[in-house]
Design a protein around this motif. Structure first.
Motif, PDB file in Angstrom:
ATOM      1  N   GLU A 187       0.762  -1.198   0.124  1.00 60.68           N
ATOM      2  CA  GLU A 187      -0.055   0.148  -0.066  1.00 60.68           C
ATOM      3  C   GLU A 187       0.866   1.235  -0.100  1.00 60.68           C
ATOM      4  OE1 GLU A 187      -2.052  -3.299   1.559  1.00 60.68           O
ATOM      5  OE2 GLU A 187      -0.458  -2.385   2.315  1.00 60.68           O
ATOM      6  N   PRO A 210      -4.082   6.790   5.977  1.00 62.25           N
ATOM      7  CA  PRO A 210      -5.227   6.063   5.694  1.00 62.25           C
ATOM      8  C   PRO A 210      -6.244   7.301   5.430  1.00 62.25           C
ATOM      9  CG  PRO A 210      -4.609   5.070   7.706  1.00 62.25           C
ATOM     10  CD  PRO A 210      -3.734   6.295   7.470  1.00 62.25           C
ATOM     11  N   SER A 245      -8.610   3.764   0.971  1.00 60.79           N
ATOM     12  CA  SER A 245      -7.361   3.031   1.228  1.00 60.79           C
ATOM     13  C   SER A 245      -6.703   2.934   2.612  1.00 60.79           C
ATOM     14  CB  SER A 245      -6.335   3.582   0.628  1.00 60.79           C
ATOM     15  OG  SER A 245      -5.761   4.794   0.831  1.00 60.79           O
ATOM     16  N   PHE A 246      -6.053   1.916   3.131  1.00 64.56           N
ATOM     17  CA  PHE A 246      -5.577   1.790   4.328  1.00 64.56           C
ATOM     18  C   PHE A 246      -4.092   1.388   4.205  1.00 64.56           C
ATOM     19  CE2 PHE A 246      -3.887  -1.122   7.566  1.00 64.56           C
ATOM     20  CZ  PHE A 246      -4.355  -0.397   8.620  1.00 64.56           C
ATOM     21  N   SER A 247      -3.017   2.062   4.719  1.00 70.65           N
ATOM     22  CA  SER A 247      -1.789   1.959   4.952  1.00 70.65           C
ATOM     23  C   SER A 247      -1.398   1.743   6.361  1.00 70.65           C
ATOM     24  CB  SER A 247      -0.974   2.827   4.253  1.00 70.65           C
ATOM     25  OG  SER A 247      -1.211   3.096   2.894  1.00 70.65           O
TER      26      SER A 247
END
Length: 323
Positions: A46, A51, A55-57
């Motif tokens: 990612e 985040p 999207s999630f990081s």
């Protein structure tokens, strides 16, 4: 000074190797937390950003990553993989510096002395690159193990070094210890060549700027070695960094189950497929520079510590032998 000089007392190959191993050990103790951070960023598919709703990081900044690892896995997680990493550093330092001193002495013996003196940075670049290739070939199994220990979270796939070795041989075969070797040689050869070459160049410039004209000294100062070594390490790391990311991705192939909870995982069919996939899916060239900030801190600190310890201990040994 690092590298063969005919005016200096020549230590034995065993002494150069032992000092190289010790300098690797010291550098690893100092830099391990930043290495853990660098690897976590490198393995994250990612984007390295906060985040969003789409999207999630897991990790997006050095401070946040430090806090997240400590909160979820404890402070000791910053030294994950330290045992194989130390074996890697000792084996690598042992082989690299012994090879480098031997290669520079051979270059002095067979090349015109005027060339090796005038173009020392070039000679050190070539010898450093060859020494790096030899060292990483010897140390690659521990690099793979180190990467996998850092890659796993609270769910331990490998509970110990012995467990990791056993599991890898049983599930993936002996050749799994050399996963990513092509990328490793392609990375380490040029990186170490540039690092040794820049170090020779920077120490020459340092003396030109700060020493009195006509004054010659055989021993480098602490500040000189630290500044020149750290600068050489950081610059060389930046130039070759994408290959380090690719190497790390290839080293965890077959170890995807340990990446649960960290985000997406990918399977790559070799160096070129890995590079193209990262550039296609992770923001073109930017994806190849994930973890660069902690990587530069670690690379600069490690190179500075390596050169400083190596240079000072060699100086003390030469002083002892000549007394």
């Amino acid at each position: 000074m690092v590298g063969y000089r005919p005016e200096e007392y020549k230590l034995s190959s065993q002494e150069y190797a032992a000092v190289g191993a010790f300098s690797g050990f010291v550098a690893r103790v100092v830099c391990q937390p930043f290495d853990v951070l660098k690897i976590r960023f490198q393995l994250q598919v990612e984007p390295v950003c906060k985040p969003t709703s789409t999207s999630f990081s897991k990790y997006w900044g050095i401070r946040q990553a430090f806090q997240s690892i400590i909160k979820e896995e404890g402070v000791t997680a910053l030294w994950k993989g330290h045992v194989p990493a130390q074996i890697l550093s000792v084996a690598y330092g042992f082989t690299q510096f012994a090879s480098f001193e031997l290669l520079t002495s051979v270059a002095w013996r067979f090349c015109p002395h005027e060339f090796t003196t005038k173009h020392r940075p070039i000679v050190h670049t070539v010898c450093g690159g060859l020494a790096g290739c030899i060292a990483i070939t010897v140390a690659q199994p521990m690099d793979v193990l180190r990467t996998r220990f850092v890659a796993q979270g609270n769910e331990k796939i490998y509970s110990s070094l012995y467990s990791g070795i056993q599991t890898m041989i049983k599930e993936e075969g002996f050749l799994s210890f050399y996963k990513g070797l092509g990328a490793a040689v392609a990375q380490i050869g040029p990186q170490m060549g540039l690092q040794f070459g820049f170090f020779a160049l920077f120490t020459r410039l340092w003396r030109g700027w700060f020493d009195n004209p006509g004054h010659k000294r055989s021993h480098a100062g602490v500040t000189e070695v630290l500044v020149c070594g750290s600068s050489a390490g950081a610059i060389a790391k930046t130039i070759i960094y994408p290959l380090d990311v690719i190497k790390k991705r290839l080293e965890i192939q077959g170890f995807e189950k340990a990446r649960k909870g960290f985000g997406a995982v990918r399977h790559y069919n070799g160096l070129w497929d890995c590079m193209i996939t990262i550039m296609k899916e992770e923001g073109s060239v930017r994806g190849l520079y994930k973890g660069l900030s902690p990587g530069l801190i670690k690379g600069g600190l490690a190179a500075g510590a390596n050169y400083l310890v190596y240079d000072q201990v060699c100086y003390l040994l030469r002083k002892y032998h000549s007394s």
